[in-house]
Scaffold this motif. Structure first.
Motif, PDB file in Angstrom:
ATOM      1  N   ILE A  10      36.423  73.082  24.918  1.00  0.00           N
ATOM      2  CA  ILE A  10      36.697  71.712  25.350  1.00  0.00           C
ATOM      3  C   ILE A  10      38.183  71.535  25.645  1.00  0.00           C
ATOM      4  CG2 ILE A  10      36.602  69.275  24.669  1.00  0.00           C
ATOM      5  CD1 ILE A  10      33.841  70.598  25.109  1.00  0.00           C
ATOM      6  N   ILE A  11      39.033  72.046  24.740  1.00  0.00           N
ATOM      7  CA  ILE A  11      40.480  71.925  24.910  1.00  0.00           C
ATOM      8  C   ILE A  11      40.938  72.637  26.184  1.00  0.00           C
ATOM      9  CG2 ILE A  11      42.725  72.546  23.919  1.00  0.00           C
ATOM     10  CD1 ILE A  11      41.400  72.222  21.134  1.00  0.00           C
ATOM     11  N   ASN A  12      40.405  73.813  26.441  1.00  0.00           N
ATOM     12  CA  ASN A  12      40.788  74.571  27.643  1.00  0.00           C
ATOM     13  C   ASN A  12      40.425  73.812  28.922  1.00  0.00           C
ATOM     14  OD1 ASN A  12      41.736  76.620  26.016  1.00  0.00           O
ATOM     15  ND2 ASN A  12      39.916  77.906  26.233  1.00  0.00           N
ATOM     16  N   ILE A  13      39.239  73.201  28.930  1.00  0.00           N
ATOM     17  CA  ILE A  13      38.832  72.406  30.100  1.00  0.00           C
ATOM     18  C   ILE A  13      39.763  71.210  30.267  1.00  0.00           C
ATOM     19  CG2 ILE A  13      37.011  70.938  31.064  1.00  0.00           C
ATOM     20  CD1 ILE A  13      34.969  72.778  29.661  1.00  0.00           C
ATOM     21  N   ALA A  14      40.114  70.583  29.164  1.00  0.00           N
ATOM     22  CA  ALA A  14      41.023  69.430  29.213  1.00  0.00           C
ATOM     23  C   ALA A  14      42.395  69.834  29.750  1.00  0.00           C
ATOM     24  CB  ALA A  14      41.148  68.800  27.828  1.00  0.00           C
ATOM     25  N   LYS A  15      42.897  70.983  29.299  1.00  0.00           N
ATOM     26  CA  LYS A  15      44.196  71.475  29.772  1.00  0.00           C
ATOM     27  C   LYS A  15      44.193  71.658  31.279  1.00  0.00           C
ATOM     28  CE  LYS A  15      45.999  74.044  25.787  1.00  0.00           C
ATOM     29  NZ  LYS A  15      46.225  75.408  25.233  1.00  0.00           N
ATOM     30  N   GLU A  16      43.149  72.296  31.775  1.00  0.00           N
ATOM     31  CA  GLU A  16      43.055  72.583  33.206  1.00  0.00           C
ATOM     32  C   GLU A  16      42.865  71.319  34.036  1.00  0.00           C
ATOM     33  OE1 GLU A  16      39.887  75.358  33.636  1.00  0.00           O
ATOM     34  OE2 GLU A  16      40.896  76.957  32.520  1.00  0.00           O
ATOM     35  N   SER A  17      42.288  70.285  33.433  1.00  0.00           N
ATOM     36  CA  SER A  17      41.977  69.061  34.181  1.00  0.00           C
ATOM     37  C   SER A  17      43.201  68.221  34.505  1.00  0.00           C
ATOM     38  CB  SER A  17      40.996  68.197  33.378  1.00  0.00           C
ATOM     39  OG  SER A  17      41.659  67.578  32.274  1.00  0.00           O
ATOM     40  N   GLY A  18      44.225  68.319  33.668  1.00  0.00           N
ATOM     41  CA  GLY A  18      45.404  67.468  33.856  1.00  0.00           C
ATOM     42  C   GLY A  18      45.244  66.070  33.291  1.00  0.00           C
ATOM     43  N   VAL A  19      44.100  65.765  32.712  1.00  0.00           N
ATOM     44  CA  VAL A  19      43.875  64.455  32.090  1.00  0.00           C
ATOM     45  C   VAL A  19      44.659  64.399  30.772  1.00  0.00           C
ATOM     46  CG1 VAL A  19      42.156  62.906  31.078  1.00  0.00           C
ATOM     47  CG2 VAL A  19      41.584  64.235  33.127  1.00  0.00           C
ATOM     48  N   PRO A  20      45.421  63.321  30.522  1.00  0.00           N
ATOM     49  CA  PRO A  20      46.169  63.225  29.258  1.00  0.00           C
ATOM     50  C   PRO A  20      45.227  63.232  28.060  1.00  0.00           C
ATOM     51  CG  PRO A  20      46.906  61.553  30.829  1.00  0.00           C
ATOM     52  CD  PRO A  20      45.657  62.158  31.392  1.00  0.00           C
ATOM     53  N   TYR A  21      45.572  64.038  27.047  1.00  0.00           N
ATOM     54  CA  TYR A  21      44.753  64.076  25.835  1.00  0.00           C
ATOM     55  C   TYR A  21      45.635  64.373  24.628  1.00  0.00           C
ATOM     56  CZ  TYR A  21      45.029  69.202  25.820  1.00  0.00           C
ATOM     57  OH  TYR A  21      45.485  70.484  25.775  1.00  0.00           O
ATOM     58  N   GLN A  22      45.106  64.088  23.434  1.00  0.00           N
ATOM     59  CA  GLN A  22      45.770  64.369  22.178  1.00  0.00           C
ATOM     60  C   GLN A  22      44.809  65.137  21.277  1.00  0.00           C
ATOM     61  OE1 GLN A  22      48.079  60.792  20.625  1.00  0.00           O
ATOM     62  NE2 GLN A  22      46.669  59.759  22.032  1.00  0.00           N
ATOM     63  N   LEU A  23      45.342  65.960  20.389  1.00  0.00           N
ATOM     64  CA  LEU A  23      44.532  66.679  19.421  1.00  0.00           C
ATOM     65  C   LEU A  23      44.610  65.992  18.067  1.00  0.00           C
ATOM     66  CD1 LEU A  23      45.334  70.409  20.272  1.00  0.00           C
ATOM     67  CD2 LEU A  23      43.389  69.028  21.025  1.00  0.00           C
ATOM     68  N   GLU A  24      43.480  65.890  17.406  1.00  0.00           N
ATOM     69  CA  GLU A  24      43.396  65.226  16.109  1.00  0.00           C
ATOM     70  C   GLU A  24      42.903  66.214  15.057  1.00  0.00           C
ATOM     71  OE1 GLU A  24      41.396  61.137  15.168  1.00  0.00           O
ATOM     72  OE2 GLU A  24      39.844  62.684  14.986  1.00  0.00           O
ATOM     73  N   VAL A  25      43.510  66.131  13.873  1.00  0.00           N
ATOM     74  CA  VAL A  25      43.037  66.881  12.711  1.00  0.00           C
ATOM     75  C   VAL A  25      42.969  65.914  11.540  1.00  0.00           C
ATOM     76  CG1 VAL A  25      43.505  68.762  11.092  1.00  0.00           C
ATOM     77  CG2 VAL A  25      44.037  69.061  13.519  1.00  0.00           C
ATOM     78  N   GLU A  26      41.773  65.675  11.030  1.00  0.00           N
ATOM     79  CA  GLU A  26      41.578  64.750   9.909  1.00  0.00           C
ATOM     80  C   GLU A  26      40.726  65.403   8.826  1.00  0.00           C
ATOM     81  OE1 GLU A  26      42.956  61.904   9.350  1.00  0.00           O
ATOM     82  OE2 GLU A  26      43.947  61.653  11.291  1.00  0.00           O
ATOM     83  N   GLY A  27      40.812  64.849   7.632  1.00  0.00           N
ATOM     84  CA  GLY A  27      40.010  65.363   6.533  1.00  0.00           C
ATOM     85  C   GLY A  27      38.933  64.396   6.098  1.00  0.00           C
ATOM     86  N   ALA A  28      38.847  63.262   6.779  1.00  0.00           N
ATOM     87  CA  ALA A  28      37.864  62.239   6.434  1.00  0.00           C
ATOM     88  C   ALA A  28      37.236  61.698   7.710  1.00  0.00           C
ATOM     89  CB  ALA A  28      38.528  61.108   5.641  1.00  0.00           C
ATOM     90  N   GLY A  29      36.243  60.838   7.535  1.00  0.00           N
ATOM     91  CA  GLY A  29      35.578  60.241   8.687  1.00  0.00           C
ATOM     92  C   GLY A  29      34.440  61.109   9.189  1.00  0.00           C
ATOM     93  N   GLY A  30      33.585  60.501   9.991  1.00  0.00           N
ATOM     94  CA  GLY A  30      32.446  61.218  10.544  1.00  0.00           C
ATOM     95  C   GLY A  30      31.857  60.439  11.698  1.00  0.00           C
ATOM     96  N   SER A  31      30.805  60.970  12.266  1.00  0.00           N
ATOM     97  CA  SER A  31      30.216  60.373  13.468  1.00  0.00           C
ATOM     98  C   SER A  31      28.769  60.830  13.584  1.00  0.00           C
ATOM     99  CB  SER A  31      31.014  60.801  14.705  1.00  0.00           C
ATOM    100  OG  SER A  31      30.885  62.216  14.890  1.00  0.00           O
ATOM    101  N   ASP A  32      28.187  60.619  14.761  1.00  0.00           N
ATOM    102  CA  ASP A  32      26.839  61.134  15.033  1.00  0.00           C
ATOM    103  C   ASP A  32      26.766  62.648  14.890  1.00  0.00           C
ATOM    104  OD1 ASP A  32      25.295  58.887  15.452  1.00  0.00           O
ATOM    105  OD2 ASP A  32      25.762  58.747  17.586  1.00  0.00           O
ATOM    106  N   ALA A  33      27.921  63.300  14.910  1.00  0.00           N
ATOM    107  CA  ALA A  33      27.953  64.756  14.783  1.00  0.00           C
ATOM    108  C   ALA A  33      27.428  65.238  13.436  1.00  0.00           C
ATOM    109  CB  ALA A  33      29.375  65.265  14.979  1.00  0.00           C
TER     110      ALA A  33
END
Length: 304
Positions: free
Chosen positions: A233-256
Motif C-alpha cells: 500500500i505504501i509503495n503504491i501511495a509513494k508512486e501516486s504522488g498523493v500526500p500521505y502520512q504514516l501512523e504507528v499506534e498501540g491502541a484503537g481498532g476498526s473493522d479490521a
C-alpha cells in the motif's frame, strides 16, 4: 460537503443503522446511473442492515462502517454509552421515543462515574440518543459530530463514481464491538475470492499525524496487519504522488479486527483522514486530508 452534512445528521447508532441503510440504498439507486460501472447491490435478510456494492471483477474490498457512537436510555434518567463517546456535561443529545422527538442535555457525575440526561420528562427505556449535529464548514475544514465514520462512507460513495473493479462494504456495529464484518468477509471471500481489504475509517491527530498533511496509512494500531501488504500500500501511495502520512499506534481498532481474526487469509490496511476532537460533537478534519483520502482510494483500488 452537502452530502457529508446529510450523512452526519442521520440517526444511526450501533445496532440501529436502518436509517443509514435506507438513505444509502436510495442514494445509490438515484446516482448509480452516473457512475462509470453499474454495481451489483447486495442487501437482504442475510446481510441484516449491511450493504455490498460489487463492481466488475473485484480484486479488493473497501470496508466503511455506517454506525455511530451514542447513548442508550436505561432506567429513570440513566444512560449507558454506545461505544466510547465523550461524556462532557452539557452536550446536546437528540433522539425520539413513543412520545415524540427529544432534545436533551447530557450530564456526567465524575465522582460516581454515572451518566444521565436532563429533560422535562422520563424518556422511554431503550431509546438511543446521539449528539445533536452542528455541521460547520470553512475554506479549510469541516466540523461536526460523527465525521467518524460518515466521512468514510462519503469517501466510499465518491470512490463508487469511478470504480471499475472492486467491492464496497458498508458495515454495522463497528463502534460497539463489531459483528457484521465476519459474515461480510466470509461472503466476499467465498463468492469472489477477494482477500485484500482497505478500511475506510477515520483516525486521530497525534504528535506524529498532523492535519493538512495528507491521508493516513496506518502501519498498526492495537492489531498488526501483515507487513508485506502494508508495504505494498505504501509503495503504491509513494508512486501516486498523493500526500500521505504514516501512523504507528498501540491502541484503537476498526473493522479490521474481524478480518484479522477470520478463518480466511485476509490482508488489510487502514487508510483514512485524521481528525481532532475524537468522539465528541466537534470532530474536525482538514479538507486537504479529505481530498487526498479520495484520491488515494481511487489509485489503490485501481492498482491492487
Amino acid at each position: 460537503m452537502k452530502l457529508l452534512k446529510q450523512l452526519c445528521q442521520i440517526h444511526a447508532p450501533s445496532g440501529n443503522e436502518k436509517n443509514m441503510t435506507d438513505f444509502l440504498l436510495n442514494y445509490i439507486e438515484t446516482h448509480k446511473v452516473q457512475w462509470k460501472v453499474q454495481p451489483v447491490i447486495v442487501n437482504n435478510e442475510d446481510f441484516q442492515d449491511c450493504i455490498l456494492l460489487v463492481f466488475g471483477e473485484p480484486r479488493a474490498a473497501v470496508f466503511a462502517h455506517m454506525d455511530s457512537i451514542g447513548f442508550t436510555v436505561r432506567y429513570g434518567k440513566q444512560l449507558v454509552p454506545i461505544g466510547g463517546p465523550a461524556t462532557k456535561t452539557g452536550y446536546t443529545l437528540t433522539g425520539a421515543d413513543s412520545q415524540g422527538e427529544i432534545t436533551c442535555t447530557l450530564k456526567y457525575d465524575e465522582e460516581e462515574g454515572e451518566l444521565s440526561y436532563d429533560y422535562h420528562r422520563e424518556i422511554d427505556r431503550g431509546t438511543e440518543l446521539v449528539f445533536a449535529c452542528d455541521f460547520r464548514e470553512t475554506d479549510e475544514t469541516v466540523q461536526s459530530c460523527y465525521i467518524d465514520n460518515r466521512l468514510g462512507v462519503w469517501a466510499a460513495l465518491r470512490l463508487a463514481e469511478t470504480l471499475e473493479n472492486g467491492i464496497i462494504a458498508f458495515s454495522c456495529w463497528e463502534e460497539h464491538g463489531g459483528g457484521s464484518v465476519a459474515y461480510l468477509a466470509k461472503y466476499i471471500y467465498e463468492h469472489y475470492h477477494v482477500r485484500q481489504a482497505l478500511i475506510a475509517d477515520i483516525t486521530w491527530v497525534t504528535e506524529g499525524v498532523q492535519p493538512g498533511k495528507g491521508v493516513v496509512i496506518s502501519m498498526r494500531d492495537s492489531l498488526i496487519p501483515r507487513r508485506s501488504y502494508v508495504q505494498k500500500i505504501i509503495n503504491i501511495a509513494k508512486e501516486s504522488g498523493v500526500p500521505y502520512q504514516l501512523e504507528v499506534e498501540g491502541a484503537g481498532g476498526s473493522d479490521a479486527k474481524e478480518l484479522q481474526k477470520a478463518a480466511y487469509p485476509w490482508d488489510w490496511c487502514f487508510v483514512g483522514a485524521p481528525e481532532d476532537n475524537v468522539h465528541t460533537p466537534d470532530e474536525i478534519v482538514n479538507k486537504k486530508d479529505i481530498d487526498s483520502m479520495v484520491k488515494l482510494y481511487q489509485v489503490l483500488m485501481e492498482k491492487l
